[in-house]
Design an enzyme around this catalytic site. Structure first.
Site, PDB file in Angstrom:
ATOM      1  N   CYS A 126      27.439  67.878  88.989  1.00  0.00           N
ATOM      2  CA  CYS A 126      28.820  67.385  88.936  1.00  0.00           C
ATOM      3  C   CYS A 126      29.703  68.170  89.911  1.00  0.00           C
ATOM      4  O   CYS A 126      29.603  67.963  91.111  1.00  0.00           O
ATOM      5  CB  CYS A 126      29.341  67.388  87.505  1.00  0.00           C
ATOM      6  SG  CYS A 126      30.796  66.330  87.315  1.00  0.00           S
ATOM      7  N   HIS A 237      25.442  64.506  84.401  1.00  0.00           N
ATOM      8  CA  HIS A 237      25.200  65.706  83.575  1.00  0.00           C
ATOM      9  C   HIS A 237      23.955  65.589  82.696  1.00  0.00           C
ATOM     10  O   HIS A 237      24.077  65.314  81.499  1.00  0.00           O
ATOM     11  CB  HIS A 237      26.392  65.905  82.634  1.00  0.00           C
ATOM     12  CG  HIS A 237      27.592  66.491  83.271  1.00  0.00           C
ATOM     13  ND1 HIS A 237      27.725  67.837  83.512  1.00  0.00           N
ATOM     14  CD2 HIS A 237      28.739  65.913  83.691  1.00  0.00           C
ATOM     15  CE1 HIS A 237      28.899  68.070  84.060  1.00  0.00           C
ATOM     16  NE2 HIS A 237      29.540  66.926  84.187  1.00  0.00           N
ATOM     17  N   GLU A 239      22.215  67.831  81.324  1.00  0.00           N
ATOM     18  CA  GLU A 239      22.153  68.831  80.241  1.00  0.00           C
ATOM     19  C   GLU A 239      22.907  68.381  78.997  1.00  0.00           C
ATOM     20  O   GLU A 239      22.783  68.981  77.937  1.00  0.00           O
ATOM     21  CB  GLU A 239      22.669  70.190  80.723  1.00  0.00           C
ATOM     22  CG  GLU A 239      24.161  70.313  80.941  1.00  0.00           C
ATOM     23  CD  GLU A 239      24.666  69.534  82.138  1.00  0.00           C
ATOM     24  OE1 GLU A 239      23.851  69.183  83.009  1.00  0.00           O
ATOM     25  OE2 GLU A 239      25.878  69.249  82.190  1.00  0.00           O
TER      26      GLU A 239
END
Ligand SMILES: *[C@@H]1O[C@H](CO)[C@@H](O)[C@H](O)[C@H]1NC(C)=O
Ligand SMILES: *[C@@H]1O[C@H](CO)[C@@H](O)[C@H](O)[C@H]1NC(C)=O
Ligand SMILES: *[C@@H]1O[C@H](CO)[C@@H](O)[C@H](O)[C@H]1NC(C)=O
Ligand SMILES: *[C@@H]1O[C@H](CO)[C@@H](O)[C@H](O)[C@H]1NC(C)=O
Length: 312
Positions: A126, A237, A239
């Site tokens: 990001c 993202h 994660e």
């Protein structure tokens, strides 16, 4: 000398084809960033714990890389770790000693050691993706405006993605999920388009691997890699799928979303196993590990994260 060159050649070949690995105890550095004044905490820097968990899930240990330190601090830590995550966030790139300055040091280091035959990977996520391209031009002119706040999107794979470092070993199932289901979580108002990349003469240096479309059907680059270095950037993202649970965020937690998201940190840690950096002093290793710090459970109202590491 001949023998040494032969050995170097052989080890390069072995590393390249992944026949042998340089370390099975990879350590990934995660860059900290300035704390938003909105967070109202007394800390100099922070890391969202989901980055630590994603790195651990991929088979590595994590160390924080602090902002605002000396050149010698960065040299020592980078020589001792096997790869870096530039995490997402919302900080300015022109705060002195801050996140972007650390990113610049890391990219200079990566270029240097990779040109000496080392493989030292960097994954920008990001804001970290945006930073990789910002550093090429040292200007915000590389960034456009997008409306991709809080949306899950599929990826549109570009030509030759199969030959990329990032995707060539991705299982077919992962590519199928990423290309057909809206599983990648996006939370950004800036983006890089293929037009801007071309205008800045960066297409010879960077290979666009996927794009996505924002809520206004504007196409932006969602994953990219450096053509020469083991450096990749993703605007989304991965994660968050397994590790962030704020119900106001449209994060997909399905099995398919979680399985496909793992690919990106698996890639980073896989590349990280190809260099043999390590802490020469075991005490320094122990002192550097994230296990020396405890994450704070953050009230949902205050932020995007479940747990955050705050550093003094
Ligand atoms: C950072 O740079 C941008 C673009 O040049 C500028 O608009 C902004 O005011 C700068 N911020 C700081 C903190 O210097
Ligand atoms: C770096 O440290 C100096 C001195 O403590 C401080 O004034 C400055 O705000 C810090 N910068 C960042 C980005 O943390
Ligand atoms: C972005 O899109 C969302 C959803 O369509 C909308 O609610 C929001 O106002 C838009 N924001 C901007 C800055 O365009
Ligand atoms: C890109 O390359 C062209 C042709 O060499 C040049 O005219 C232009 O100034 C370059 N643009 C940037 C942003 O460097």
């Amino acid at each position: 000398m001949v023998l040494r060159n032969m050995m170097l050649f052989l080890s390069t070949v072995i590393l390249h084809f992944g026949l042998s690995l340089a370390t099975e105890r990879p350590i990934i550095g995660i860059v900290t960033e300035e704390v938003s004044s909105k967070a109202q905490v007394d800390a100099r820097s922070m890391i969202a714990a989901s980055y630590v968990k994603a790195v651990e899930q991929a088979g590595a240990r994590a160390v924080p890389i602090f902002i605002n330190k000396t050149a010698s601090y960065y040299r020592h830590i980078l020589d001792a770790i096997n790869g870096v995550v530039l995490p997402g966030g919302a900080v300015s790139f022109n705060s002195s000693g801050g996140y972007a300055d650390v990113g610049r040091i890391i990219m200079e280091y990566t270029k240097e050691v990779n040109s000496n035959g080392d493989i030292f990977p960097v994954l920008g996520v990001c804001l970290g993706f945006e930073l990789l391209l910002y550093l090429e031009v040292e200007s915000y002119s590389i960034l456009d405006n997008c409306n991709s706040s809080n949306v899950a999107l599929p990826l549109v794979f570009k030509n030759k993605y199969q030959r990329s470092k990032l995707y060539y070993r991705a299982p077919t199932e992962v590519i199928e999920i990423l290309s057909t289901l809206p599983v990648t979580y996006n939370q950004h108002r800036k983006c890089v388009t293929e037009q801007l990349l071309a205008q800045h003469n960066l297409t010879d240096t960077w290979h666009v691997l996927t794009t996505s479309y924002d809520v206004n059907r504007k196409e932006f680059i969602s994953s990219i890699e450096h053509r020469g270095l083991p450096v990749a950037g993703i605007q989304f993202h991965p994660e968050k799928n397994a590790f962030e649970w704020n119900p106001t965020e449209r994060i997909v937690h399905s099995h398919k979303a979680v399985v496909s998201a793992r690919h990106f940190y698996d890639w980073l840690v896989g590349e990280a196993r190809k260099n043999n950096h390590y802490f020469k002093n075991p005490t320094k290793e122990t002192e550097a590990l994230i296990y020396n710090y405890s994450p704070t459970f953050v009230d949902k109202g205050a932020g995007y994260f479940e747990q955050v590491y705050y550093f003094q």
